[in-house]
Scaffold this motif. Structure first.
Motif, PDB file in Angstrom:
ATOM      1  N   ASN A 108      44.846  44.208  45.383  1.00 44.50           N
ATOM      2  CA  ASN A 108      44.681  43.069  46.287  1.00 44.50           C
ATOM      3  C   ASN A 108      44.521  41.788  45.474  1.00 44.50           C
ATOM      4  O   ASN A 108      43.580  41.653  44.682  1.00 44.50           O
ATOM      5  N   ALA A 109      45.426  40.824  45.669  1.00 47.71           N
ATOM      6  CA  ALA A 109      45.431  39.612  44.858  1.00 47.71           C
ATOM      7  C   ALA A 109      44.155  38.800  45.031  1.00 47.71           C
ATOM      8  O   ALA A 109      43.642  38.224  44.063  1.00 47.71           O
ATOM      9  N   CYS A 110      43.649  38.727  46.245  1.00 47.05           N
ATOM     10  CA  CYS A 110      42.434  37.950  46.510  1.00 47.05           C
ATOM     11  C   CYS A 110      41.232  38.532  45.769  1.00 47.05           C
ATOM     12  O   CYS A 110      40.488  37.814  45.099  1.00 47.05           O
ATOM     13  N   VAL A 111      41.043  39.831  45.885  1.00 49.88           N
ATOM     14  CA  VAL A 111      39.926  40.489  45.205  1.00 49.88           C
ATOM     15  C   VAL A 111      40.075  40.367  43.694  1.00 49.88           C
ATOM     16  O   VAL A 111      39.132  39.993  42.978  1.00 49.88           O
ATOM     17  N   ASN A 112      41.263  40.680  43.189  1.00 51.23           N
ATOM     18  CA  ASN A 112      41.465  40.665  41.742  1.00 51.23           C
ATOM     19  C   ASN A 112      41.227  39.281  41.156  1.00 51.23           C
ATOM     20  O   ASN A 112      40.603  39.138  40.089  1.00 51.23           O
ATOM     21  N   ALA A 113      41.699  38.243  41.845  1.00 48.49           N
ATOM     22  CA  ALA A 113      41.532  36.887  41.331  1.00 48.49           C
ATOM     23  C   ALA A 113      40.069  36.484  41.312  1.00 48.49           C
ATOM     24  O   ALA A 113      39.589  35.846  40.358  1.00 48.49           O
ATOM     25  N   ALA A 114      39.318  36.859  42.352  1.00 53.11           N
ATOM     26  CA  ALA A 114      37.909  36.483  42.419  1.00 53.11           C
ATOM     27  C   ALA A 114      37.091  37.177  41.331  1.00 53.11           C
ATOM     28  O   ALA A 114      36.222  36.564  40.701  1.00 53.11           O
ATOM     29  N   VAL A 115      37.376  38.461  41.094  1.00 56.49           N
ATOM     30  CA  VAL A 115      36.638  39.187  40.051  1.00 56.49           C
ATOM     31  C   VAL A 115      37.022  38.665  38.671  1.00 56.49           C
ATOM     32  O   VAL A 115      36.150  38.441  37.811  1.00 56.49           O
ATOM     33  N   ASP A 116      38.316  38.453  38.443  1.00 61.92           N
ATOM     34  CA  ASP A 116      38.748  37.907  37.151  1.00 61.92           C
ATOM     35  C   ASP A 116      38.091  36.553  36.888  1.00 61.92           C
ATOM     36  O   ASP A 116      37.647  36.266  35.764  1.00 61.92           O
ATOM     37  N   ARG A 117      38.027  35.725  37.913  1.00 60.21           N
ATOM     38  CA  ARG A 117      37.438  34.391  37.749  1.00 60.21           C
ATOM     39  C   ARG A 117      35.972  34.493  37.342  1.00 60.21           C
ATOM     40  O   ARG A 117      35.502  33.748  36.469  1.00 60.21           O
ATOM     41  N   TYR A 118      35.252  35.420  37.949  1.00 60.75           N
ATOM     42  CA  TYR A 118      33.840  35.598  37.589  1.00 60.75           C
ATOM     43  C   TYR A 118      33.707  36.102  36.153  1.00 60.75           C
ATOM     44  O   TYR A 118      32.910  35.568  35.364  1.00 60.75           O
ATOM     45  N   LEU A 119      34.471  37.123  35.793  1.00 58.14           N
ATOM     46  CA  LEU A 119      34.344  37.679  34.446  1.00 58.14           C
ATOM     47  C   LEU A 119      34.774  36.693  33.373  1.00 58.14           C
ATOM     48  O   LEU A 119      34.189  36.642  32.288  1.00 58.14           O
ATOM     49  N   VAL A 120      35.782  35.897  33.667  1.00 63.73           N
ATOM     50  CA  VAL A 120      36.304  34.968  32.664  1.00 63.73           C
ATOM     51  C   VAL A 120      35.511  33.669  32.631  1.00 63.73           C
ATOM     52  O   VAL A 120      35.126  33.187  31.555  1.00 63.73           O
ATOM     53  N   ASP A 121      35.238  33.091  33.800  1.00 66.36           N
ATOM     54  CA  ASP A 121      34.586  31.783  33.858  1.00 66.36           C
ATOM     55  C   ASP A 121      33.078  31.858  34.097  1.00 66.36           C
ATOM     56  O   ASP A 121      32.372  30.869  33.878  1.00 66.36           O
ATOM     57  N   GLY A 122      32.606  32.983  34.608  1.00 65.81           N
ATOM     58  CA  GLY A 122      31.168  33.153  34.781  1.00 65.81           C
ATOM     59  C   GLY A 122      30.585  32.600  36.053  1.00 65.81           C
ATOM     60  O   GLY A 122      29.366  32.646  36.241  1.00 65.81           O
ATOM     61  N   ALA A 123      31.430  32.111  36.957  1.00 60.80           N
ATOM     62  CA  ALA A 123      30.909  31.489  38.174  1.00 60.80           C
ATOM     63  C   ALA A 123      30.968  32.480  39.331  1.00 60.80           C
ATOM     64  O   ALA A 123      32.050  32.915  39.743  1.00 60.80           O
ATOM     65  N   LEU A 124      29.789  32.835  39.862  1.00 59.70           N
ATOM     66  CA  LEU A 124      29.766  33.625  41.080  1.00 59.70           C
ATOM     67  C   LEU A 124      30.275  32.779  42.240  1.00 59.70           C
ATOM     68  O   LEU A 124      30.098  31.555  42.249  1.00 59.70           O
ATOM     69  N   PRO A 125      30.898  33.392  43.250  1.00 64.53           N
ATOM     70  CA  PRO A 125      31.264  32.623  44.436  1.00 64.53           C
ATOM     71  C   PRO A 125      30.032  31.933  45.022  1.00 64.53           C
ATOM     72  O   PRO A 125      28.908  32.451  44.943  1.00 64.53           O
ATOM     73  N   GLY A 126      30.233  30.765  45.629  1.00 64.98           N
ATOM     74  CA  GLY A 126      29.109  30.046  46.212  1.00 64.98           C
ATOM     75  C   GLY A 126      28.490  30.766  47.377  1.00 64.98           C
ATOM     76  O   GLY A 126      27.316  30.560  47.707  1.00 64.98           O
ATOM     77  N   THR A 127      29.259  31.633  48.012  1.00 69.90           N
ATOM     78  CA  THR A 127      28.777  32.419  49.135  1.00 69.90           C
ATOM     79  C   THR A 127      29.561  33.718  49.177  1.00 69.90           C
ATOM     80  O   THR A 127      30.553  33.882  48.454  1.00 69.90           O
ATOM     81  N   ASP A 128      29.135  34.668  49.977  1.00 75.46           N
ATOM     82  CA  ASP A 128      29.906  35.885  50.141  1.00 75.46           C
ATOM     83  C   ASP A 128      31.271  35.542  50.749  1.00 75.46           C
ATOM     84  O   ASP A 128      31.380  34.651  51.602  1.00 75.46           O
ATOM     85  N   ILE A 129      32.305  36.252  50.322  1.00 76.39           N
ATOM     86  CA  ILE A 129      33.644  35.968  50.823  1.00 76.39           C
ATOM     87  C   ILE A 129      34.315  37.251  51.273  1.00 76.39           C
ATOM     88  O   ILE A 129      33.904  38.357  50.908  1.00 76.39           O
ATOM     89  N   ALA A 130      35.357  37.083  52.102  1.00 82.61           N
ATOM     90  CA  ALA A 130      36.152  38.211  52.573  1.00 82.61           C
ATOM     91  C   ALA A 130      37.586  38.021  52.139  1.00 82.61           C
ATOM     92  O   ALA A 130      38.111  36.907  52.130  1.00 82.61           O
ATOM     93  N   CYS A 131      38.227  39.123  51.778  1.00 76.69           N
ATOM     94  CA  CYS A 131      39.653  39.145  51.461  1.00 76.69           C
ATOM     95  C   CYS A 131      40.313  40.137  52.419  1.00 76.69           C
ATOM     96  O   CYS A 131      39.789  41.239  52.617  1.00 76.69           O
ATOM     97  N   ASP A 132      41.428  39.741  53.027  1.00 81.48           N
ATOM     98  CA  ASP A 132      42.097  40.686  53.919  1.00 81.48           C
ATOM     99  C   ASP A 132      43.105  41.522  53.142  1.00 81.48           C
ATOM    100  O   ASP A 132      43.371  41.286  51.962  1.00 81.48           O
ATOM    101  N   THR A 133      43.651  42.516  53.816  1.00 82.24           N
ATOM    102  CA  THR A 133      44.498  43.477  53.109  1.00 82.24           C
ATOM    103  C   THR A 133      45.838  42.895  52.681  1.00 82.24           C
ATOM    104  O   THR A 133      46.560  43.519  51.901  1.00 82.24           O
TER     105      THR A 133
END
Length: 518
Positions: free
Chosen positions: A487-512
């Motif tokens: 899932n592109a949405c999930v993968n991008a959000a996790v990669d962004r956290y691991l690489v840049d260190g910024a947690l999302p500002g709030t909980d988010i949802a990604c659709d299928t």
């Protein structure tokens, strides 16, 4: 009972001394006394790296070597309360960061289980190139698993998970099996059993961190690996860097009864698959509506309760039918659903009395169940579960629970609530279970239709880790979101956290579809 490993293809052919620390209660004294309590020699040990292949038939080792992986062993105490006593070894692997100039540190990856080997997880490098640029990827076979000092349970099956079946007689049959399996783990390695806990694996992780020369450790854990990661955060939170927990287990339920609450989520996943199968009735012949397909499954289960089904060389009874469905509901992809449909068609034929040849996938699964020739995660993982939390030793409590839920959970309840080998375990946990309650930052990821670690339990982990954020993959009936779901949405959000260190500002949802949900 337990979770199983999340299937993420990695190109190998197929894919506690209790004290108080700064991170919360029920934390080990090791967290605050490392280097002053007799453990210093473990934390300061040098690591001697070498090739990973152990012989000409070692396909995993060959794949690791081909990818540039180096392997090693780290020495740890068997009992951290007696660091001058017996030692064991933990096998690790490493692929160095591909961009050394921007290297951040080490990312340890655990695939789940418990009981799953982890050395090959560094091969996820190809699926996470941005992360692999910044981190040395670290694999680990947890203590007593794989190439680490093993516990040898003498079993002739590769899994203890069974349904209790339709009545007290069949429940007693499953209880007798669990007693036999527990005895099989006590025959040669009884002295190791009390030390198989997740708390000790977390301690091993911190020794590995220090031996690698890392002030802090990043972590990606799937399934059971989320509980291991949460225990590490509780015990060693000040030494954690960026932590991702995918398909989180409920930290207050984890233990011998981990899947006791799974029946509703499994039923929902089965219904979702049945809708897919109904749309492919011309190929599989299981029914042209969701209800018709579910009726076919019910007929299989009823027939197996009357007499074992002849499936190739094996006899499949009511203890096994729910399990055969359970292990195929981890993935909601078309390929996985087609595989389950083909296997169910074979079972339906056997239920009608026809002579059937099982598909190769079902043949392999049954061979493991009847001979113990499979991956055998349960043989390695059961000592971990039983060391983590005590189980009721009264068989009647399990049968009463099954009966109380039989009407609402007719297919899966007798399996998820069934007795386990821990009810007959020859040792008791050496420490209390870890209470997960802290504010250490973490990113939790999961599907809201997960049948293995159901969404309410994922939410419970989110609440226990008050510093966490959560990404939910909505409308997905699968176990594993990051990388596993594609899932592109999930993968991008996790990669962004691991690489840049910024947690999302709030909980988010990604659709299928790979987009962000509303």
């Amino acid at each position: 009972m337990r979770e199983r490993t999340i299937a993420v293809a990695v190109a190998v052919g197929t894919a506690l001394t209790v004290g108080i620390s700064a991170t919360g209660p029920a934390s080990a004294g090791v967290a605050s006394r490392a280097g002053t309590d007799g453990t210093a020699r473990f934390y300061r040990q040098p690591i001697s790296w070498h090739g990973c292949r152990s012989g000409p038939d070692d396909e995993t080792g060959g794949a690791l070597d081909a990818a540039g992986t180096r392997c090693a062993t780290v020495t740890v105490p068997l009992d951290y309360g007696r660091p001058d006593g017996r030692t064991i070894t933990v096998a690790i692997s490493r692929i160095k960061a591909t961009d050394p100039g921007r290297r951040r540190g080490a990312l340890l990856i655990n695939p789940g289980g418990p009981g799953a080997v982890g050395l090959d997880q560094v091969l996820l490098k190809g699926m996470m190139p941005a992360v692999a640029e910044r981190y040395d990827l670290i694999g680990m076979d947890p203590r007593f698993v794989g190439r680490s000092t093993p516990i040898r349970c003498q079993w002739t099956t590769d899994s203890f998970t069974r349904s209790a079946g339709p009545n007290r007689r069949t429940f007693d049959e499953s209880a007798a099996l669990m007693k036999t399996l527990a005895a099989g783990c006590a025959q040669g390695d009884r002295d190791l059993l009390p030390h198989a806990s997740t708390r000790n694996t977390a301690r091993d992780m911190d020794v590995i961190r220090a031996a690698l020369g890392e002030p802090r450790l990043s972590y990606l854990g799937y399934s059971y690996g989320t509980y291991l990661g949460a225990v590490y955060l509780q015990m060693f939170g000040a030494r954690a860097d960026r932590v991702v927990l995918d398909s989180a287990a409920d930290p207050d339920v984890y233990g011998p009864n981990l899947i006791s609450r799974n029946a509703p989520a499994l039923a929902a996943a089965l219904k979702h698959w049945a809708g897919w199968a109904a749309g492919h009735d011309s190929k599989y012949g299981l029914g042209d509506t969701t209800a018709a397909v579910l009726s076919t499954v019910e007929r299989i289960d009823r027939a197996a309760a009357r007499r074992p089904l002849r499936v190739g060389a094996y006899r499949v009874d009511a203890h096994l039918v729910p399990y055969l469905l359970f292990v195929r509901l981890y993935d909601d992809s078309a390929a996985a659903y087609a595989g389950l449909a083909a296997e169910t068609r074979a079972l339906a034929g056997a239920a009608r009395g026809a002579s059937v040849v099982p598909p190769p996938s079902l043949e392999k699964l049954l061979t493991g169940l009847f001979t113990g020739a499979g991956e055998a995660e349960d043989r390695a993982g059961t000592p971990i579960v039983c060391a983590d939390r005590a189980a009721s030793r009264d068989p009647a409590t399990y049968f009463r629970d099954i009966q109380a839920h039989r009407a609402s959970e007719p297919l899966f309840g007798p399996m998820t609530r069934n007795i386990t080998p821990c009810a007959f375990w020859p040792t008791t946990p050496a420490e209390p279970a870890t209470e997960i309650r802290n504010h250490v930052p973490a990113l939790i990821v999961g599907a809201d239709g997960d049948p293995v670690t159901p969404y309410p339990g994922q939410r419970a982990m989110h609440r226990a880790l008050a510093g966490s954020r959560m990404i939910t993959l909505t409308g997905a009936f699968r176990h594993g979101a990051y990388l596993a779901a594609g899932n592109a949405c999930v993968n991008a959000a996790v990669d962004r956290y691991l690489v840049d260190g910024a947690l999302p500002g709030t909980d988010i949802a990604c659709d299928t579809s790979g987009g962000t949900g509303e």
